[in-house]
Motif scaffolding. Structure first.
Motif, PDB file in Angstrom:
ATOM      1  N   MET A   1      11.098 -16.855  15.050  1.00 47.54           N
ATOM      2  CA  MET A   1      10.854 -16.356  13.711  1.00 47.54           C
ATOM      3  C   MET A   1      10.965 -17.516  12.723  1.00 47.54           C
ATOM      4  N   THR A   2       9.975 -17.625  11.868  1.00 42.94           N
ATOM      5  CA  THR A   2       9.953 -18.681  10.874  1.00 42.94           C
ATOM      6  C   THR A   2      10.459 -18.136   9.553  1.00 42.94           C
ATOM      7  N   GLY A   3      11.447 -18.785   8.953  1.00 44.51           N
ATOM      8  CA  GLY A   3      11.982 -18.358   7.655  1.00 44.51           C
ATOM      9  C   GLY A   3      11.351 -19.148   6.531  1.00 44.51           C
ATOM     10  N   ARG A   4      11.227 -18.527   5.398  1.00 41.64           N
ATOM     11  CA  ARG A   4      10.708 -19.198   4.207  1.00 41.64           C
ATOM     12  C   ARG A   4      11.853 -19.332   3.217  1.00 41.64           C
ATOM     13  N   TYR A   5      11.967 -20.479   2.646  1.00 45.62           N
ATOM     14  CA  TYR A   5      12.994 -20.736   1.657  1.00 45.62           C
ATOM     15  C   TYR A   5      12.302 -20.931   0.321  1.00 45.62           C
ATOM     16  N   LEU A   6      12.067 -19.837  -0.354  1.00 49.09           N
ATOM     17  CA  LEU A   6      11.290 -19.828  -1.578  1.00 49.09           C
ATOM     18  C   LEU A   6      11.850 -20.784  -2.623  1.00 49.09           C
ATOM     19  N   LEU A   7      13.140 -20.734  -2.885  1.00 50.42           N
ATOM     20  CA  LEU A   7      13.737 -21.581  -3.909  1.00 50.42           C
ATOM     21  C   LEU A   7      13.653 -23.057  -3.505  1.00 50.42           C
ATOM     22  N   GLY A   8      13.934 -23.338  -2.251  1.00 49.89           N
ATOM     23  CA  GLY A   8      13.828 -24.717  -1.764  1.00 49.89           C
ATOM     24  C   GLY A   8      12.408 -25.244  -1.847  1.00 49.89           C
ATOM     25  N   ASP A   9      11.439 -24.401  -1.504  1.00 47.37           N
ATOM     26  CA  ASP A   9      10.030 -24.789  -1.614  1.00 47.37           C
ATOM     27  C   ASP A   9       9.661 -25.058  -3.060  1.00 47.37           C
ATOM     28  N   TYR A  10      10.155 -24.209  -3.963  1.00 55.75           N
ATOM     29  CA  TYR A  10       9.855 -24.361  -5.386  1.00 55.75           C
ATOM     30  C   TYR A  10      10.391 -25.706  -5.894  1.00 55.75           C
ATOM     31  N   VAL A  11      11.629 -26.015  -5.537  1.00 59.27           N
ATOM     32  CA  VAL A  11      12.241 -27.274  -5.966  1.00 59.27           C
ATOM     33  C   VAL A  11      11.452 -28.454  -5.400  1.00 59.27           C
ATOM     34  N   SER A  12      11.119 -28.412  -4.126  1.00 58.37           N
ATOM     35  CA  SER A  12      10.376 -29.513  -3.498  1.00 58.37           C
ATOM     36  C   SER A  12       9.012 -29.716  -4.141  1.00 58.37           C
ATOM     37  N   ARG A  13       8.330 -28.636  -4.392  1.00 55.02           N
ATOM     38  CA  ARG A  13       6.987 -28.749  -4.983  1.00 55.02           C
ATOM     39  C   ARG A  13       7.047 -29.165  -6.448  1.00 55.02           C
ATOM     40  N   ALA A  14       8.065 -28.715  -7.159  1.00 55.72           N
ATOM     41  CA  ALA A  14       8.235 -29.154  -8.549  1.00 55.72           C
ATOM     42  C   ALA A  14       8.539 -30.655  -8.583  1.00 55.72           C
ATOM     43  N   MET A  15       9.379 -31.118  -7.661  1.00 62.08           N
ATOM     44  CA  MET A  15       9.706 -32.540  -7.604  1.00 62.08           C
ATOM     45  C   MET A  15       8.477 -33.391  -7.293  1.00 62.08           C
ATOM     46  N   ALA A  16       7.521 -32.817  -6.596  1.00 66.06           N
ATOM     47  CA  ALA A  16       6.278 -33.548  -6.309  1.00 66.06           C
ATOM     48  C   ALA A  16       5.481 -33.805  -7.593  1.00 66.06           C
ATOM     49  N   HIS A  17       5.769 -33.054  -8.654  1.00 72.86           N
ATOM     50  CA  HIS A  17       5.096 -33.233  -9.943  1.00 72.86           C
ATOM     51  C   HIS A  17       5.861 -34.204 -10.847  1.00 72.86           C
ATOM     52  N   ALA A  18       6.981 -34.749 -10.364  1.00 71.29           N
ATOM     53  CA  ALA A  18       7.818 -35.624 -11.186  1.00 71.29           C
ATOM     54  C   ALA A  18       7.074 -36.898 -11.572  1.00 71.29           C
ATOM     55  N   VAL A  19       7.353 -37.334 -12.796  1.00 72.95           N
ATOM     56  CA  VAL A  19       6.785 -38.567 -13.332  1.00 72.95           C
ATOM     57  C   VAL A  19       7.964 -39.457 -13.726  1.00 72.95           C
ATOM     58  N   TYR A  20       7.929 -40.701 -13.281  1.00 71.55           N
ATOM     59  CA  TYR A  20       9.011 -41.640 -13.557  1.00 71.55           C
ATOM     60  C   TYR A  20       8.485 -42.822 -14.359  1.00 71.55           C
ATOM     61  N   ASP A  21       9.324 -43.297 -15.260  1.00 70.56           N
ATOM     62  CA  ASP A  21       8.989 -44.478 -16.054  1.00 70.56           C
ATOM     63  C   ASP A  21      10.167 -45.435 -16.013  1.00 70.56           C
ATOM     64  N   LYS A  22       9.844 -46.724 -15.964  1.00 69.63           N
ATOM     65  CA  LYS A  22      10.900 -47.745 -16.022  1.00 69.63           C
ATOM     66  C   LYS A  22      11.171 -48.063 -17.490  1.00 69.63           C
ATOM     67  N   LEU A  23      12.436 -48.104 -17.843  1.00 65.22           N
ATOM     68  CA  LEU A  23      12.842 -48.363 -19.219  1.00 65.22           C
ATOM     69  C   LEU A  23      13.033 -49.859 -19.445  1.00 65.22           C
ATOM     70  N   ASP A  24      13.047 -50.261 -20.705  1.00 69.58           N
ATOM     71  CA  ASP A  24      13.209 -51.672 -21.054  1.00 69.58           C
ATOM     72  C   ASP A  24      14.523 -52.256 -20.550  1.00 69.58           C
ATOM     73  N   ASP A  25      15.565 -51.419 -20.433  1.00 69.41           N
ATOM     74  CA  ASP A  25      16.870 -51.907 -19.970  1.00 69.41           C
ATOM     75  C   ASP A  25      16.964 -51.978 -18.443  1.00 69.41           C
ATOM     76  N   GLY A  26      15.871 -51.648 -17.745  1.00 71.00           N
ATOM     77  CA  GLY A  26      15.859 -51.705 -16.288  1.00 71.00           C
ATOM     78  C   GLY A  26      16.153 -50.378 -15.623  1.00 71.00           C
ATOM     79  N   GLY A  27      16.591 -49.394 -16.396  1.00 74.23           N
ATOM     80  CA  GLY A  27      16.845 -48.061 -15.856  1.00 74.23           C
ATOM     81  C   GLY A  27      15.553 -47.267 -15.735  1.00 74.23           C
ATOM     82  N   TYR A  28      15.695 -46.020 -15.360  1.00 70.17           N
ATOM     83  CA  TYR A  28      14.531 -45.152 -15.156  1.00 70.17           C
ATOM     84  C   TYR A  28      14.732 -43.809 -15.858  1.00 70.17           C
ATOM     85  N   THR A  29      13.637 -43.221 -16.241  1.00 73.61           N
ATOM     86  CA  THR A  29      13.623 -41.863 -16.745  1.00 73.61           C
ATOM     87  C   THR A  29      12.638 -41.066 -15.900  1.00 73.61           C
TER      88      THR A  29
END
Length: 90
Positions: free
Chosen positions: A1-29
């Protein structure tokens, strides 16, 4: 039986839409455009991603608790209201 983890899938797929930028101080947003207000800062890209995931998880839980509409991400809709059926059959 295969289980679906709806919340985990949602988090993973939302993270795939993440956009990162490098800041002038060397950190990231990082941010997730479909999830308004989910933003994180970190001294390294890995730290920023970890903080962004945690921020997203808290944002989802708070949104569900307060009944705020959450964006549908990759056809995952967390806005569906659960229905309860009577347990008379037992």
């Amino acid at each position: 039986m295969t289980g679906r983890y709806l919340l985990g899938d949602y988090v993973s797929r939302a993270m795939a839409h993440a956009v990162y930028d490098k800041l002038d101080d060397g950190g990231y947003t990082g941010r997730i455009p479909p999830c308004k207000g989910v933003v994180a800062f970190g001294s390294t890209l890995h730290d920023c991603e970890t903080i962004l995931r945690s921020t997203l998880e808290e944002w989802i839980v708070l949104g569900l608790k307060l009944g705020h509409p959450l964006p549908i991400i990759d056809n995952i809709n967390l806005n569906i209201t659960a229905t309860r059926e009577p347990v008379d059959a037992l």
